[in-house]
Design a protein around this motif. Structure first.
Motif, mmCIF file in Angstrom:
data_model
loop_
_atom_site.group_PDB
_atom_site.id
_atom_site.type_symbol
_atom_site.label_atom_id
_atom_site.label_comp_id
_atom_site.label_asym_id
_atom_site.label_seq_id
_atom_site.Cartn_x
_atom_site.Cartn_y
_atom_site.Cartn_z
ATOM 1 N N MET A 102 6.540 5.295 -4.187
ATOM 2 C CA MET A 102 5.370 4.693 -4.871
ATOM 3 C C MET A 102 3.934 5.237 -5.096
ATOM 4 O O MET A 102 2.986 4.813 -4.993
ATOM 5 N N VAL A 162 0.596 3.177 -4.359
ATOM 6 C CA VAL A 162 0.554 1.857 -4.583
ATOM 7 C C VAL A 162 0.598 1.264 -2.894
ATOM 8 O O VAL A 162 -0.279 0.317 -2.748
ATOM 9 N N VAL A 163 1.644 1.637 -1.916
ATOM 10 C CA VAL A 163 1.573 1.003 -0.716
ATOM 11 C C VAL A 163 0.051 1.297 0.199
ATOM 12 O O VAL A 163 -0.515 0.367 0.589
ATOM 13 N N ALA A 202 6.013 -4.430 -1.508
ATOM 14 C CA ALA A 202 5.482 -2.940 -1.613
ATOM 15 C C ALA A 202 6.202 -2.182 -0.407
ATOM 16 O O ALA A 202 6.804 -1.258 -0.591
ATOM 17 N N SER A 225 9.744 -2.234 -1.212
ATOM 18 C CA SER A 225 10.313 -1.047 -1.942
ATOM 19 C C SER A 225 10.208 0.088 -1.438
ATOM 20 O O SER A 225 11.067 1.085 -1.763
ATOM 21 N N HIS A 278 11.840 -3.005 -7.497
ATOM 22 C CA HIS A 278 10.922 -3.529 -8.550
ATOM 23 C C HIS A 278 11.893 -3.732 -10.002
ATOM 24 O O HIS A 278 12.366 -2.798 -10.442
#
Length: 291
Positions: A125, A151-152, A175, A178, A218
Motif C-alpha cells: 500500500m 496508506v497504512v 487498511a 489489505s 479493495h
C-alpha cells in the motif's frame, strides 16, 4: 512451519459459532471461542488429526479439494478463500522485489483526470503517485518523504487521517486487512516486515488488528470524510488493476452527481487548482470553510 496458515485458520475458526455453522448446540460452557478443531474437521470431511496438523502449520501439498472444503466449513468469503489458497501453498523465499516505477501512461492517467481524485497504490500500500485533487483530499504523498508514502502508515501515524475519516476505525481496519492480504502473497518482503514492525511498536490498535488476521482486497465502496477545507462529504471509490502491472492499483474517487458532496468536491478542486502557498493552510480560503 507454516505460521501464516496456522494463524489464519485459528483466527477464522474463532469467528464462527456452532449455530452459524449449522451444528447442534450442546449444553455446557464452551472453553474456546468459535468452533472446536474437531468440529471444523467434521464440517470439512477430514480427520481430526489431519486438521490439527494443518492448524499447526505442518501442511505439505494440501489438495485443492481439502482447501475448498475448509473454505466452506469456515464460511470464507472470496477474498479469504483466495488468501487461504495462497498461504497454504507458500512460495520459496523469493529474491528481493525491485523498486516499483510508475509507467508514463499511468502518470498521464493521473494528470488527465483533474476533476477526479486519483491515487496509484503499489506493494505494501505504498503510494506511487497522486493527482492534485487526491493530494488535496487526502495528503500530498508526492511531496512527503519517501518512507511516509504509504496508506497504512498514514492512517495510523498521521493525526490528520484520524480527523479526516468520520469512521477512522473502519478505514484503519480495512487498511490493516489489505496489508494482511498482501503479506500472504509476499511473506518474505523485508520492507513489509519493517513496516509491520514499526506500526506494531508505535500503535496498539494496529498491533491488535494485525493479530486478528482479517483480510480485505479493495474493490469498490464508499467512505465519509470530514475535510478541513470543505467539510463533510461522501466519496465512492473504484479500484482498478492494470493488466500489465498487477502490483499496482488505480484508486479513483467519485461523488454522486448533483449531491452536496459533488459541490464540495468542485470547491476543493478550485482550491487545489489555485497556487495557494501550502504554509497558509485553510485560512487562505475562508469562503470554503464549513461549506
Amino acid at each position: 512451519m507454516n505460521t501464516e496458515l496456522r494463524e489464519f485458520l485459528r483466527s477464522r475458526r474463532a469467528k464462527i459459532t456452532p449455530e452459524e455453522a449449522g451444528l447442534p448446540t450442546l449444553p455446557g460452557t464452551r472453553r474456546v471461542p468459535g468452533l472446536r478443531r474437531e468440529e471444523v474437521a467434521q464440517l470439512a470431511g477430514v480427520s481430526v488429526d489431519y486438521y490439527v496438523r494443518l492448524e499447526r502449520g505442518k501442511s505439505v501439498n494440501v489438495s485443492e479439494s481439502v482447501l475448498d472444503a475448509l473454505a466452506r466449513a469456515l464460511r470464507l468469503n472470496d477474498v479469504e478463500r483466495a488468501h487461504l489458497f495462497t498461504v497454504a501453498r507458500p512460495t520459496r523465499r523469493a529474491r528481493p522485489l525491485p523498486p516499483q516505477r510508475v509507467r508514463p501512461g499511468l502518470r498521464l492517467v493521473l494528470e488527465s483526470l483533474p476533476d477526479v481524485p486519483v491515487m496509484l497504490v503499489g506493494r505494501r500500500m505504498d503510494v506511487l503517485g497522486v493527482n492534485k485533487l487526491a493530494a488535496a483530499l487526502y495528503k500530498d504523498f508526492d511531496a512527503a518523504p519517501p518512507h511516509e508514502r504509504n496508506v497504512v502508515r498514514y492512517m495510523f501515524l498521521d493525526p490528520a487521517a484520524r480527523e479526516l475519516y468520520v469512521d477512522w476505525a473502519d478505514g484503519a481496519r480495512s487498511a490493516v486487512a489489505s496489508l494482511q492480504f498482501y503479506a500472504g502473497q509476499h511473506p518474505h518482503d523485508p520492507q513489509l516486515a519493517a513496516l509491520v514492525g514499526e506500526l506494531s511498536v508505535r500503535d496498539k490498535d494496529f498491533r491488535r488488528w494485525w493479530a486478528d488476521h482479517d483480510v480485505f482486497r479493495h474493490g469498490h465502496g464508499s467512505k465519509k470524510l470530514h475535510h478541513p477545507v470543505v467539510g463533510e462529504l461522501t466519496v465512492f471509490y473504484e479500484s482498478l488493476i492494470p493488466r500489465e502491472d498487477p502490483d499496482v492499483m488505480l484508486s479513483m474517487h467519485t461523488v454522486e452527481p448533483g449531491s452536496p458532496s459533488a459541490q464540495k468536491l468542485r470547491l476543493l478542486a478550485s482550491w487545489a487548482a489555485s497556487d495557494v502557498d501550502a504554509e497558509q493552510g485553510v485560512d487562505s480560503v475562508p469562503e470554503l470553510r464549513g461549506s
